[in-house]
Scaffold this active site. Structure first.
Site, short mmCIF file in Angstrom:
data_model
loop_
_atom_site.label_atom_id
_atom_site.label_comp_id
_atom_site.label_asym_id
_atom_site.label_seq_id
_atom_site.Cartn_x
_atom_site.Cartn_y
_atom_site.Cartn_z
CG HIS A 165 -1.75 -1.21 1.43
ND1 HIS A 165 -2.95 -1.37 0.59
CD2 HIS A 165 -1.46 -2.26 2.16
CE1 HIS A 165 -3.30 -2.73 0.83
NE2 HIS A 165 -2.57 -2.99 2.10
CB SER A 286 14.15 22.06 -15.10
OG SER A 286 13.30 23.28 -15.43
CE LYS A 292 12.06 19.59 -11.15
NZ LYS A 292 12.09 18.91 -12.46
CD GLU A 299 9.42 11.86 -15.24
OE1 GLU A 299 9.11 12.27 -14.05
OE2 GLU A 299 9.51 12.62 -16.17
#
Length: 482
Positions: A165, A286, A292, A299
């Site tokens: 979970h 970025s 970043k 992804e």
């Protein structure tokens, strides 16, 4: 480029039935050459086998078969050199090859289509294409497994929090976690082999839907092409796309597994988890925020899984209302198939590179992570059971201990022996060893569990299995039988 006759009606193989010419927009709409040109190599190979079979059966002469063979081989070479570029006027790859063959060798080229329809021709091409892609994808899965094994081999005793979970559950060996994905990939390979078995049946000789009046030898052609058997029913053979659906389903499971791993890597790379460090080889930054580093590969894999799922659903919807036998709707089976095959191969390659070059596990962070939660609570219950207390009673007591710790801002390891004994006198000094993360993992000795010895055993079995797989992954080369 081979160009059709200026009278588009006269250029069509089927055109003598018609008085007028096809509307240019409908010709464009009807044409599949823009995507089924990918079947060219398979169409040429299938046609060469068909010509050999016709000569074997005395339907054409050996000399004619040789001329057809040579002409098809010439088209193959022209294509590889960029000199064969059929357009919309050729409608599809099958007509384009036939037209070009007649240009090259004359009237003999017109004999190639004897005892054959485009319906069984395209079905044969599609099976040859898919068989090849199945072999390639299985080989890529095998390489992906190798990357998992390499990482697992280095991290048998590295601990990582295990979750259910998405909540901390119990610590596990990192190798054990990675081997879970090895098992998924193994099932993927087995599924592909199963799909390959049903794909590897030859529909050539089924004609348009009812077979042929010529005395052909279907098994002869099937053997030349490396098929294990011939299809049993001509109606089914030209309209069957079950094997394509099965491939889409198998492909969907592959990218689903890759997407699950991708999701974990995205989480692990976040500042909140910080379990892995992304290298520059597989990440970008970025355009606005200079600090970043984005997990592009996982992804993208996670995103691309949706298009493979969509291709499966799309083909099922296409097929669900089709009467026997062939219908033009089946032209829509190819673009999704090509896309799924390409997407799976690209995702497997990218994820393999990511595992080998793109992520580094932060072992100090992982070691700290397994010390900062209550994932050893089950081991306290097991400790009590070994002291003679019934499990459910022990379970309730440990729940009370955890609640007390939470109220006091402590972990189980922070409790004094006196505090333990205040809950139950059976607790002794060995409780601290029992709840140490290394012991928590090591104690799980059951087969298939996360105990270090169990993981080492599983790793050796996985390596042995992996070493056996190449024997079933060798790509088939039909030409070797000719």
């Amino acid at each position: 480029m081979f160009v059709a006759d200026s009278d588009s009606s006269a250029a069509k193989t089927w055109s003598q039935r018609f008085e007028g010419s096809l509307h240019p927009a409908i010709a464009q709409f009807n044409a599949s050459i823009g995507f089924d040109i990918r079947l060219l190599e398979y169409d040429l190979t299938g046609s060469q086998a068909h010509a050999r079979m016709l000569a074997h059966c005395g339907i054409i002469s050996a000399e004619e078969a040789d001329r057809i063979w040579a002409g098809l081989e010439q088209i193959r070479e022209q294509s590889r050199q960029g000199q064969f570029n059929p357009g919309v006027e050729d409608e599809d790859v099958h007509y384009a090859v036939e037209h070009r063959l007649v240009e090259l060798i004359g009237e003999t080229g017109k004999k190639l289509h004897t005892a054959r329809s485009r319906n069984d021709q395209v079905a044969t091409d599609l099976r040859l294409f898919l068989r090849d892609r199945i072999d390639r994808i299985a080989a890529f899965l095998h390489t992906f497994q190798a990357a998992l094994l390499e990482l697992a081999d280095s991290h048998v005793t590295t601990l990582i929090p295990g979750y259910t979970h998405l909540q901390r559950a119990q610590p596990v060996s990192l190798a054990h976690h990675l081997l879970a994905y090895f098992e998924m990939a193994q099932r993927d390979i087995e599924r592909l082999q199963d799909v390959r078995e049903r794909t590897n049946r030859c529909p050539l000789g089924s004609g348009a839907l009812a077979g042929t009046t010529f005395p052909i030898d279907r098994e002869f052609a099937a053997n030349l092409l490396g098929f294990e058997s011939v299809t049993a029913n001509s109606l089914d053979a030209v309209s069957d796309r079950d094997y394509v659906v099965e491939f889409h389903a198998a492909a969907s499971l592959i990218v689903m597994h890759l997407s699950r791993l991708s999701e974990e890597i995205v989480l692990w790379a976040s500042q909140e988890f910080s379990f892995v460090r992304l290298t520059d080889a597989c990440a970008t930054g970025s355009s606005l925020m200079p600090q970043k580093k984005n997990p592009d590969v996982p992804e993208l894999v996670r995103g691309k899984s949706g298009r493979v799922f969509g291709n499966l659903q799309g083909l099922l919807v296409t097929l669900k209302g089709l009467p026997l036998a062939y219908n033009k709707d089946l032209q829509e089976d190819k673009e999704g198939l090509f896309d799924s095959a390409d997407t799976v191969l690209a995702c497997l390659e990218a994820m393999t590179i990511l595992l080998r070059e793109g992520v580094e596990f932060r072992q100090q962070r992982l070691a700290a992570a397994v010390m900062e939660d209550f994932s050893n609570a089950t081991d306290v219950a097991d400790y009590l059971v070994r002291k003679g207390i019934p499990f459910r009673t022990a379970y309730q007591l440990v729940g009370k201990i955890v609640r007390t710790c939470l109220g006091n801002g402590k972990l189980l390891k922070d409790l004094s022996l006196e505090a333990w004994q205040a809950f139950d006198p059976v607790f002794e000094i060995d409780i601290y060893e029992a709840i140490a993360p290394e012991q928590v993992v090591s104690a799980r000795t059951s087969a298939g569990g996360t105990g270090f010895e169990a993981v080492r055993s599983a790793l050796q079995k996985a390596k042995a299995l992996h070493a056996q797989i190449p024997s079933i992954l060798s790509p088939h080369t039909p030409a070797a039988r000719w």
